[in-house]
Motif scaffolding. Structure first.
Motif, PDB file in Angstrom:
ATOM      1  N   MET A 133       0.817  -1.216   0.000  1.00 11.95           N
ATOM      2  CA  MET A 133       0.000   0.000   0.000  1.00 11.95           C
ATOM      3  C   MET A 133       0.852   1.269   0.000  1.00 11.95           C
ATOM      4  O   MET A 133       0.511   2.265  -0.605  1.00 11.95           O
ATOM      5  CB  MET A 133      -0.894   0.023   1.244  1.00 11.95           C
ATOM      6  CG  MET A 133      -1.765  -1.180   1.427  1.00 11.95           C
ATOM      7  SD  MET A 133      -3.326  -1.036   0.573  1.00 11.95           S
ATOM      8  CE  MET A 133      -4.164   0.181   1.570  1.00 11.95           C
ATOM      9  N   GLY A 134       1.956   1.254   0.727  1.00 10.53           N
ATOM     10  CA  GLY A 134       2.676   2.494   0.985  1.00 10.53           C
ATOM     11  C   GLY A 134       3.850   2.717   0.051  1.00 10.53           C
ATOM     12  O   GLY A 134       3.884   2.249  -1.077  1.00 10.53           O
ATOM     13  N   ARG A 135       4.836   3.434   0.574  1.00  8.87           N
ATOM     14  CA  ARG A 135       5.952   3.864  -0.258  1.00  8.87           C
ATOM     15  C   ARG A 135       7.227   3.087   0.054  1.00  8.87           C
ATOM     16  O   ARG A 135       8.330   3.551  -0.228  1.00  8.87           O
ATOM     17  CB  ARG A 135       6.219   5.352  -0.017  1.00  8.87           C
ATOM     18  CG  ARG A 135       5.044   6.238  -0.371  1.00  8.87           C
ATOM     19  CD  ARG A 135       5.374   7.697  -0.181  1.00  8.87           C
ATOM     20  NE  ARG A 135       4.449   8.526  -0.945  1.00  8.87           N
ATOM     21  CZ  ARG A 135       4.622   8.843  -2.232  1.00  8.87           C
ATOM     22  NH1 ARG A 135       5.686   8.419  -2.873  1.00  8.87           N
ATOM     23  NH2 ARG A 135       3.738   9.590  -2.871  1.00  8.87           N
TER      24      ARG A 135
ATOM     25  N   TYR B  68       7.341   2.365 -11.016  1.00 10.35           N
ATOM     26  CA  TYR B  68       6.739   1.091 -10.654  1.00 10.35           C
ATOM     27  C   TYR B  68       5.477   1.386  -9.877  1.00 10.35           C
ATOM     28  O   TYR B  68       5.485   2.210  -8.958  1.00 10.35           O
ATOM     29  CB  TYR B  68       7.703   0.249  -9.804  1.00 10.35           C
ATOM     30  CG  TYR B  68       7.125  -1.087  -9.437  1.00 10.35           C
ATOM     31  CD1 TYR B  68       6.989  -2.076 -10.419  1.00 10.35           C
ATOM     32  CD2 TYR B  68       6.681  -1.345  -8.156  1.00 10.35           C
ATOM     33  CE1 TYR B  68       6.418  -3.293 -10.106  1.00 10.35           C
ATOM     34  CE2 TYR B  68       6.119  -2.561  -7.833  1.00 10.35           C
ATOM     35  CZ  TYR B  68       5.986  -3.530  -8.817  1.00 10.35           C
ATOM     36  OH  TYR B  68       5.413  -4.725  -8.510  1.00 10.35           O
ATOM     37  N   ASP B  69       4.395   0.749 -10.281  1.00  5.80           N
ATOM     38  CA  ASP B  69       3.117   0.959  -9.608  1.00  5.80           C
ATOM     39  C   ASP B  69       2.752   2.444  -9.582  1.00  5.80           C
ATOM     40  O   ASP B  69       2.309   2.980  -8.578  1.00  5.80           O
ATOM     41  CB  ASP B  69       3.212   0.395  -8.175  1.00  5.80           C
ATOM     42  CG  ASP B  69       1.849   0.309  -7.506  1.00  5.80           C
ATOM     43  OD1 ASP B  69       0.844   0.376  -8.229  1.00  5.80           O
ATOM     44  OD2 ASP B  69       1.806   0.199  -6.266  1.00  5.80           O
ATOM     45  N   GLY B  70       3.015   3.128 -10.715  1.00  9.14           N
ATOM     46  CA  GLY B  70       2.615   4.531 -10.833  1.00  9.14           C
ATOM     47  C   GLY B  70       3.501   5.508 -10.084  1.00  9.14           C
ATOM     48  O   GLY B  70       3.209   6.696 -10.028  1.00  9.14           O
ATOM     49  N   ARG B  71       4.590   5.001  -9.507  1.00 11.75           N
ATOM     50  CA  ARG B  71       5.469   5.904  -8.764  1.00 11.75           C
ATOM     51  C   ARG B  71       6.861   5.887  -9.373  1.00 11.75           C
ATOM     52  O   ARG B  71       7.330   4.856  -9.829  1.00 11.75           O
ATOM     53  CB  ARG B  71       5.576   5.454  -7.309  1.00 11.75           C
ATOM     54  CG  ARG B  71       4.335   5.731  -6.538  1.00 11.75           C
ATOM     55  CD  ARG B  71       4.581   5.449  -5.077  1.00 11.75           C
ATOM     56  NE  ARG B  71       3.400   5.800  -4.322  1.00 11.75           N
ATOM     57  CZ  ARG B  71       2.762   4.968  -3.508  1.00 11.75           C
ATOM     58  NH1 ARG B  71       3.198   3.749  -3.374  1.00 11.75           N
ATOM     59  NH2 ARG B  71       1.703   5.361  -2.850  1.00 11.75           N
TER      60      ARG B  71
ATOM     61  N   ASP C 117      11.304  -2.751 -15.670  1.00  9.94           N
ATOM     62  CA  ASP C 117       9.989  -2.903 -15.057  1.00  9.94           C
ATOM     63  C   ASP C 117       9.717  -4.364 -14.705  1.00  9.94           C
ATOM     64  O   ASP C 117       9.225  -4.690 -13.626  1.00  9.94           O
ATOM     65  CB  ASP C 117       8.927  -2.370 -16.032  1.00  9.94           C
ATOM     66  CG  ASP C 117       7.567  -2.339 -15.379  1.00  9.94           C
ATOM     67  OD1 ASP C 117       7.470  -1.721 -14.305  1.00  9.94           O
ATOM     68  OD2 ASP C 117       6.625  -2.936 -15.923  1.00  9.94           O
TER      69      ASP C 117
ATOM     70  N   PHE D 298       9.107  -5.842 -11.088  1.00  9.40           N
ATOM     71  CA  PHE D 298       7.902  -6.607 -10.775  1.00  9.40           C
ATOM     72  C   PHE D 298       8.273  -7.938 -10.131  1.00  9.40           C
ATOM     73  O   PHE D 298       7.739  -8.328  -9.086  1.00  9.40           O
ATOM     74  CB  PHE D 298       7.088  -6.828 -12.048  1.00  9.40           C
ATOM     75  CG  PHE D 298       5.825  -7.622 -11.831  1.00  9.40           C
ATOM     76  CD1 PHE D 298       4.744  -7.062 -11.177  1.00  9.40           C
ATOM     77  CD2 PHE D 298       5.722  -8.929 -12.287  1.00  9.40           C
ATOM     78  CE1 PHE D 298       3.577  -7.779 -10.976  1.00  9.40           C
ATOM     79  CE2 PHE D 298       4.564  -9.654 -12.083  1.00  9.40           C
ATOM     80  CZ  PHE D 298       3.487  -9.081 -11.429  1.00  9.40           C
TER      81      PHE D 298
END
Lengths: 471, 241
Positions: free
Chosen positions: A14-16, A112-115, A175, A179
């Motif tokens: 969930m987080g960073r 990665y994951d939009g960040r 990527d 992943f």
């Protein structure tokens, strides 16, 4: 609770918490960058989001080396470096930068994951048809233009579209690596967390079981205490009942009619029966609480057994059951409490008589034996435990109904009856054998049930002699 | 839910729960296939060799609102097999909304009920009751023979509190509707608790419609939400105590 482990999962999903450095191996990343440089012929650098250079597959082009020799060139190049480093492309996009020489760079976000987790810098390279920028000559005034042109030509020549394809390809490869790395990180963490969670769950259950067990032990102790107290309190008035009924029967209070005598006799007999039961309960509670003291001494078992047989002879005759004692000559004495051992054999013989039908027999066989203590189940560590002790074995052999295999251990439980139904044929409290087991345990001996062939049961009691061992 | 005010970023956790082999992973696969690639990442599946979910599946979505708020959805499945009890509990922690995927086959009724009680128990370990969490129920595998009838499900659903959806996840039927229904309930509950719409100038109807559009369903929200049978899309509000 699973709070701490759950937080780890939250951070990872969930987080960073995900960083480029934690997902990839630096040296492997460098190898990949070098291999890409060798393939495409263009320098490649990979920076993390915090600005750390994670992989550097670059060669300083001769053009830059030449410019570096000049003061103006040196300043211009360092401006290029900080400008390129300062570019911040959005995820999934790349920025194009043209340096003072006319050479180009492509900077693409590693996301990665939009960040954005870092940047990938490809360059310098030149457009195949472009010439160096006009300003180059001004940066290196003293330099031979022909040498400059030669150095320019040495820069890798790639058109814009293929160059963009190269960075996209590299970022796609990265990527995939990210992943897979993230997946592996999650898997290993989940393994760990699942084990911790299962362990926590088991520990909780163990604690609950331990509590339940402690509580049961306490209840068991209370039950024994209660039994002891109640039996004691019951015994006192009962003794009076028996005493007074006996005096009535003896005619001390005047002659009784035959009918009165019979009634008083019944009161007396039932009183004795009840006293026997109460004594049994008292013994059991004493044995369970460990407060029964045994008065042990050197003891010859044979006369003791003969006495038991004699005591029961009238009852046996009444039932038309033959009772006999056979013993080997020269048996050693055992170390025991005469009164308690008498109680044991009386109990076993009464039992045998009770379950043996008319025309049957109860035999008491006495012989020398060896009591062996074993190590664990597999006989390991025997040397540590084994002590063969001389012992006397008494077998109470009947031709009664026998004991089924499944019941052979349970018959020694307190209050247990093989036939527990209300309409059972044989009366009894179910205390006798449990008292026998406990008394024999207190003598360091063993008691077990075997089958008699063709019918009946054999109760085998083994009692050790003095505390000596056989070599 | 995780809210990063500085980055204007909101992360919501949705969990697909249910008995083994009821189609939780298939739901996620179907959502992933339907989704516009710009809003979703790779579907991460931690599975064993026999294609059974080992720990969980994770499907990420990222939506950027015009107001600059970035809404990240993390859609998880739990492993349905009974032995993975501790993993289910771990994955369930911090869930903002739950889709319970039931198997429509009559023979699976018992397993559905057991899994639902398991959900209830596991929520209890986190101090949450079923009343307190946004929940939808999906009856999957409607295409199989020997399933519980539409009428039976509808009449039972009418007595229940939660919206019930019918689906064939392998064909994508009912999958997006269930997802949007769950998201609607979850967003409404979070908004009621944290006042998100006002704080971020967020238009939740437009947001939900854009989510549905990017999942290939270009329909107005009331129509999408009307796809459920029985139950009620009742917004959970923090109890006034």
């Amino acid at each position: 609770m699973a709070a701490s482990t759950g937080t780890v999962l939250d951070e990872l999903t969930m987080g960073r918490a995900v960083e480029l450095e934690s997902l990839v191996d630096r040296s492997a990343l460098r190898e990949m960058a070098e291999s890409a440089r060798d393939l495409f012929g263009i320098s490649l650098r990979i920076f993390s989001e915090s600005g750390a250079l994670l992989a550097d597959a670059s060669q300083r082009p001769r053009l830059y080396a030449l410019l570096d020799e000049q003061k103006a060139g040196q300043a211009a190049l360092s401006a290029v470096v900080s400008a390129v480093k300062g570019l911040e492309p959005e995820p999934e996009t790349e920025l194009d930068y043209v340096c003072v020489t006319g050479a180009r760079y492509l900077v693409r976000a590693i996301s990665y994951d939009g960040r954005r987790l870092g940047r990938l810098i490809l360059g310098p390279f030149r457009d195949p048809v472009a010439a160096p920028s006009a300003g180059v000559a001004a940066l290196a005034p003293g330099l031979d233009p022909a040498r400059l042109a030669e150095a320019w030509a040495e820069l890798p020549a790639v058109a814009e579209d293929p160059a963009r394809q190269i960075v996209r390809h590299l970022s796609l490869s990265l990527d995939l690596i990210l992943f897979s790395g993230h997946k592996a990180l999650l898997t290993s963490n989940m393994h760990l967390m699942s084990v911790q969670e299962s362990y926590r769950e088991l520990s909780d259950k163990n604690t609950k079981l331990q509590h339940a067990f402690d509580r049961l032990k306490e209840l068991d102790r209370l039950k024994s205490n209660f039994l002891g107290t109640v039996s004691h309190e019951l015994r006192t008035p009962l003794t009076s009942i028996i005493g007074y009924s006996e005096m009535l029967r003896e005619g001390i209070a005047g002659e009784l009619s035959p009918e009165q005598k019979e009634f008083v006799q019944t009161i007396h007999e039932k009183g004795e029966q009840l006293l026997g039961l109460i004594k049994g309960l008292l013994d059991l509670s004493k044995l369970e609480s460990g407060t029964m003291s045994l008065r042990k001494s050197e003891l010859d078992v044979v006369p003791l057994i003969q006495d038991v047989a004699q005591t029961l002879a009238p009852a046996a005759r009444k039932k038309a059951v033959e009772i006999s004692v056979e013993s080997e000559p020269g048996l050693p004495s055992v170390w025991g409490d005469a009164e308690r051992l008498r109680q044991v054999f009386l109990n076993l013989c009464e039992n045998a008589l009770k379950f043996t039908p008319a025309e049957g027999s109860v035999r008491l066989a006495i012989r020398a034996a060896v009591l062996e203590r074993r190590g664990d189940d597999e006989g390991r560590g025997l040397v540590l435990f084994s002590s063969k002790r001389p012992a006397i074995e008494v077998r109470v052999i009947d031709s009664g109904i026998g004991v089924p295999d499944a019941e052979k251990e349970r018959v020694f439980d307190a209050f247990y009856q093989v036939d527990g139904s209300a309409t059972r044929e044989h009366e009894g409290t179910g205390l006798g054998l449990s008292i026998v087991r406990r008394l024999i345990d207190a003598h360091d001996g063993t008691v077990r049930v075997e089958d008699n062939v063709p019918r009946g049961a054999i109760f085998v009691v083994t009692i050790p002699c003095r505390r000596t061992t056989i070599a | 839910m995780q809210l990063d005010f500085a980055a204007r970023e909101l992360t919501i956790k949705l969990v697909y729960y249910g008995p083994a082999l009821s189609g939780k992973t298939t739901n996620l696969q179907s959502l992933h296939e339907a989704a516009d690639p710009t809003i979703t990442g790779r579907l991460m599946t931690l599975e064993t060799r026999d294609d059974r979910t080992l720990f969980f599946d994770l499907l990420p979505f990222t939506f950027r609102d015009k107001g600059g708020l970035s809404v990240r959805l993390k859609v998880f499945t739990v492993p349905g097999q009974v032995i993975h009890a501790s993993t289910r509990r771990l994955v369930l922690q911090g869930a903002d909304g739950i889709a319970f995927i039931a198997d429509s086959q009559v023979a699976e009724t018992e397993n559905n009920a057991t899994a639902f009680m398991d959900l209830k128990e596991n929520l209890k370990t986190y101090g949450i009751t079923l009343k307190q969490i946004p929940l939808i129920i999906q009856f999957n595998k409607r295409d199989l023979p020997a399933v519980r009838s539409d009428g039976e499900i509808a009449s039972l659903a009418a007595q229940g509190r939660e919206p019930v959806y019918l689906a064939v996840a392998t064909r994508g039927n009912g999958v997006v509707e269930s997802f949007v229904g769950l998201l609607y309930l979850t967003w409404s509950a979070l908004d009621a608790e944290h006042d998100l719409n006002r704080k971020f100038g967020f238009d939740s109807t437009a947001f939900l419609e854009s989510v549905a559009r990017r999942l290939g369903h270009d329909r107005p929200l009331p129509e999408l939400l009307g796809a459920c049978v029985g139950g009620a899309l009742e917004v959970l509000r923090p109890e006034a105590e």
